[in-house]
Design a protein around this motif. Structure first.
Motif, PDB file in Angstrom:
ATOM      1  N   SER A  20      61.620  47.616  95.169  1.00 17.61           N
ATOM      2  CA  SER A  20      62.440  48.694  94.625  1.00 17.61           C
ATOM      3  C   SER A  20      63.864  48.662  95.171  1.00 17.61           C
ATOM      4  O   SER A  20      64.805  49.007  94.463  1.00 17.61           O
ATOM      5  CB  SER A  20      61.789  50.048  94.915  1.00 17.61           C
ATOM      6  N   GLU A  21      64.047  48.227  96.399  1.00 14.27           N
ATOM      7  CA  GLU A  21      65.403  48.192  96.966  1.00 14.27           C
ATOM      8  C   GLU A  21      66.295  47.149  96.287  1.00 14.27           C
ATOM      9  O   GLU A  21      67.518  47.210  96.398  1.00 14.27           O
ATOM     10  CB  GLU A  21      65.369  47.960  98.471  1.00 14.27           C
ATOM     11  N   HIS A  22      65.701  46.199  95.578  1.00 16.35           N
ATOM     12  CA  HIS A  22      66.504  45.190  94.885  1.00 16.35           C
ATOM     13  C   HIS A  22      67.323  45.798  93.749  1.00 16.35           C
ATOM     14  O   HIS A  22      68.339  45.241  93.357  1.00 16.35           O
ATOM     15  CB  HIS A  22      65.617  44.064  94.347  1.00 16.35           C
ATOM     16  N   LEU A  23      66.880  46.925  93.222  1.00 12.42           N
ATOM     17  CA  LEU A  23      67.626  47.575  92.144  1.00 12.42           C
ATOM     18  C   LEU A  23      69.020  47.966  92.624  1.00 12.42           C
ATOM     19  O   LEU A  23      70.015  47.745  91.932  1.00 12.42           O
ATOM     20  CB  LEU A  23      66.873  48.805  91.634  1.00 12.42           C
ATOM     21  N   MET A  24      69.109  48.531  93.826  1.00 12.52           N
ATOM     22  CA  MET A  24      70.413  48.938  94.347  1.00 12.52           C
ATOM     23  C   MET A  24      71.236  47.730  94.793  1.00 12.52           C
ATOM     24  O   MET A  24      72.454  47.758  94.773  1.00 12.52           O
ATOM     25  CB  MET A  24      70.278  49.967  95.470  1.00 12.52           C
ATOM     26  N   ARG A  25      70.571  46.644  95.168  1.00 11.84           N
ATOM     27  CA  ARG A  25      71.293  45.432  95.562  1.00 11.84           C
ATOM     28  C   ARG A  25      72.015  44.801  94.378  1.00 11.84           C
ATOM     29  O   ARG A  25      73.122  44.295  94.523  1.00 11.84           O
ATOM     30  CB  ARG A  25      70.331  44.400  96.148  1.00 11.84           C
ATOM     31  N   ASN A  26      71.365  44.794  93.218  1.00 11.37           N
ATOM     32  CA  ASN A  26      71.960  44.150  92.042  1.00 11.37           C
ATOM     33  C   ASN A  26      73.280  44.792  91.638  1.00 11.37           C
ATOM     34  O   ASN A  26      74.162  44.120  91.106  1.00 11.37           O
ATOM     35  CB  ASN A  26      70.988  44.192  90.866  1.00 11.37           C
ATOM     36  N   THR A  27      73.394  46.102  91.855  1.00 10.14           N
ATOM     37  CA  THR A  27      74.603  46.828  91.459  1.00 10.14           C
ATOM     38  C   THR A  27      75.503  47.149  92.646  1.00 10.14           C
ATOM     39  O   THR A  27      76.566  47.718  92.471  1.00 10.14           O
ATOM     40  CB  THR A  27      74.227  48.142  90.755  1.00 10.14           C
ATOM     41  N   LEU A  28      75.053  46.781  93.840  1.00 10.58           N
ATOM     42  CA  LEU A  28      75.782  47.084  95.077  1.00 10.58           C
ATOM     43  C   LEU A  28      76.136  48.573  95.119  1.00 10.58           C
ATOM     44  O   LEU A  28      77.288  48.968  95.255  1.00 10.58           O
ATOM     45  CB  LEU A  28      77.033  46.211  95.193  1.00 10.58           C
ATOM     46  N   SER A  29      75.103  49.390  94.987  1.00 13.96           N
ATOM     47  CA  SER A  29      75.272  50.840  94.892  1.00 13.96           C
ATOM     48  C   SER A  29      75.882  51.409  96.178  1.00 13.96           C
ATOM     49  O   SER A  29      75.876  50.753  97.227  1.00 13.96           O
ATOM     50  CB  SER A  29      73.917  51.490  94.640  1.00 13.96           C
ATOM     51  N   PRO A  30      76.400  52.651  96.117  1.00 11.01           N
ATOM     52  CA  PRO A  30      76.988  53.264  97.314  1.00 11.01           C
ATOM     53  C   PRO A  30      76.026  53.316  98.505  1.00 11.01           C
ATOM     54  O   PRO A  30      76.422  53.039  99.634  1.00 11.01           O
ATOM     55  CB  PRO A  30      77.347  54.679  96.849  1.00 11.01           C
ATOM     56  N   THR A  31      74.772  53.656  98.255  1.00 10.61           N
ATOM     57  CA  THR A  31      73.802  53.713  99.355  1.00 10.61           C
ATOM     58  C   THR A  31      73.588  52.331  99.957  1.00 10.61           C
ATOM     59  O   THR A  31      73.527  52.182 101.175  1.00 10.61           O
ATOM     60  CB  THR A  31      72.468  54.307  98.863  1.00 10.61           C
ATOM     61  N   TYR A  32      73.492  51.315  99.102  1.00  9.76           N
ATOM     62  CA  TYR A  32      73.287  49.967  99.623  1.00  9.76           C
ATOM     63  C   TYR A  32      74.514  49.477 100.386  1.00  9.76           C
ATOM     64  O   TYR A  32      74.397  48.829 101.426  1.00  9.76           O
ATOM     65  CB  TYR A  32      72.924  48.999  98.492  1.00  9.76           C
ATOM     66  N   ARG A  33      75.702  49.808  99.897  1.00  8.47           N
ATOM     67  CA  ARG A  33      76.931  49.444 100.616  1.00  8.47           C
ATOM     68  C   ARG A  33      76.936  50.087 102.004  1.00  8.47           C
ATOM     69  O   ARG A  33      77.311  49.460 102.989  1.00  8.47           O
ATOM     70  CB  ARG A  33      78.160  49.898  99.831  1.00  8.47           C
ATOM     71  N   SER A  34      76.514  51.337 102.069  1.00 10.99           N
ATOM     72  CA  SER A  34      76.421  52.035 103.349  1.00 10.99           C
ATOM     73  C   SER A  34      75.443  51.320 104.269  1.00 10.99           C
ATOM     74  O   SER A  34      75.726  51.110 105.455  1.00 10.99           O
ATOM     75  CB  SER A  34      75.974  53.476 103.112  1.00 10.99           C
ATOM     76  N   HIS A  35      74.280  50.950 103.730  1.00  7.55           N
ATOM     77  CA  HIS A  35      73.279  50.242 104.539  1.00  7.55           C
ATOM     78  C   HIS A  35      73.843  48.935 105.085  1.00  7.55           C
ATOM     79  O   HIS A  35      73.595  48.583 106.246  1.00  7.55           O
ATOM     80  CB  HIS A  35      72.033  49.949 103.709  1.00  7.55           C
ATOM     81  N   LEU A  36      74.576  48.206 104.248  1.00  6.91           N
ATOM     82  CA  LEU A  36      75.177  46.954 104.705  1.00  6.91           C
ATOM     83  C   LEU A  36      76.166  47.203 105.841  1.00  6.91           C
ATOM     84  O   LEU A  36      76.126  46.537 106.882  1.00  6.91           O
ATOM     85  CB  LEU A  36      75.898  46.250 103.555  1.00  6.91           C
ATOM     86  N   LYS A  37      77.060  48.153 105.629  1.00  7.20           N
ATOM     87  CA  LYS A  37      78.112  48.428 106.622  1.00  7.20           C
ATOM     88  C   LYS A  37      77.507  48.910 107.937  1.00  7.20           C
ATOM     89  O   LYS A  37      77.895  48.449 109.016  1.00  7.20           O
ATOM     90  CB  LYS A  37      79.087  49.461 106.060  1.00  7.20           C
TER      91      LYS A  37
END
Length: 192
Positions: A20-37
């Motif tokens: 399920s987390e791959h969905l946000m990775r494909n669009t580089l969503s705000p939450t995923y960007r936060s997780h990366l940072k």
């Protein structure tokens, strides 16, 4: 990567493992960007210098081009977030409010259809292996009824099947569980 390897005559099947987390990775969503940072930020003091030339891919729409955002532009913390629980909560809540779950599902469905078409045109079997249970993945599956789909029902909360308490990635037993779930489907798909 798939476009690079489809010409290999030894390639008989491709299985996309999907969580399920791959969905946000494909669009580089705000939450995923936060997780990366935040995640990379906790990995060391010099991460910004080390990541300075890194770029992260994402897609904004089904027919849109693959885009890249540099590390320096990926995400900005609100002032005071690192020391204020209130500011951290507000920014986290705001990021979640910005999430476009239907858009993430639509873009992921487009990517999977494109992968399936690429495989089909090269006489390669294609399937999706869903490694977690999540309503968003169920919604995605409902848009891809013609795609070979395997549900593994993996329990990421199980200490026996994961590397808990260190992380929730599958352990040796977890990988064995997944392999046993997937193997019959691979055999069937290759026999078709």
């Amino acid at each position: 990567e798939l476009m690079r390897i489809v010409d290999d005559p030894k390639l008989k099947a491709v299985f996309l493992h999907l969580a399920s987390e791959h969905l946000m990775r494909n669009t580089l969503s705000p939450t995923y960007r936060s997780h990366l940072k935040i995640g990379y930020g906790h990995s060391g003091n010099h991460v910004d210098n080390q990541m300075n030339r890194s770029r992260f891919p994402y897609i904004e729409s089904c027919n849109g081009p693959l885009q890249y955002i540099p590390w320096t532009d990926i995400y900005d913390h609100w002032p005071g977030r690192q020391w204020s629980a209130t500011i951290n909560w507000l920014q986290t809540t705001y990021d979640r409010w910005l999430e476009d779950i239907p858009g993430q599902i639509e873009i992921t469905a487009c990517l999977i259809r494109e992968m399936e078409q690429l495989c089909r045109s090269n006489n390669i079997a294609f399937g999706v292996v869903s490694i977690d249970n999540h309503p968003d993945v169920d919604m995605l599956k409902s848009q891809l009824l013609s795609i070979n789909w395997i549900d593994t029902h993996f329990d990421f909360s199980s200490p026996e099947l994961t590397n808990k308490p260190f992380d929730n990635h599958p352990s040796i037993k977890g990988h064995r569980y997944l392999a046993n779930k997937i193997k019959p489907h691979i055999i069937q798909l290759l026999d078709e």
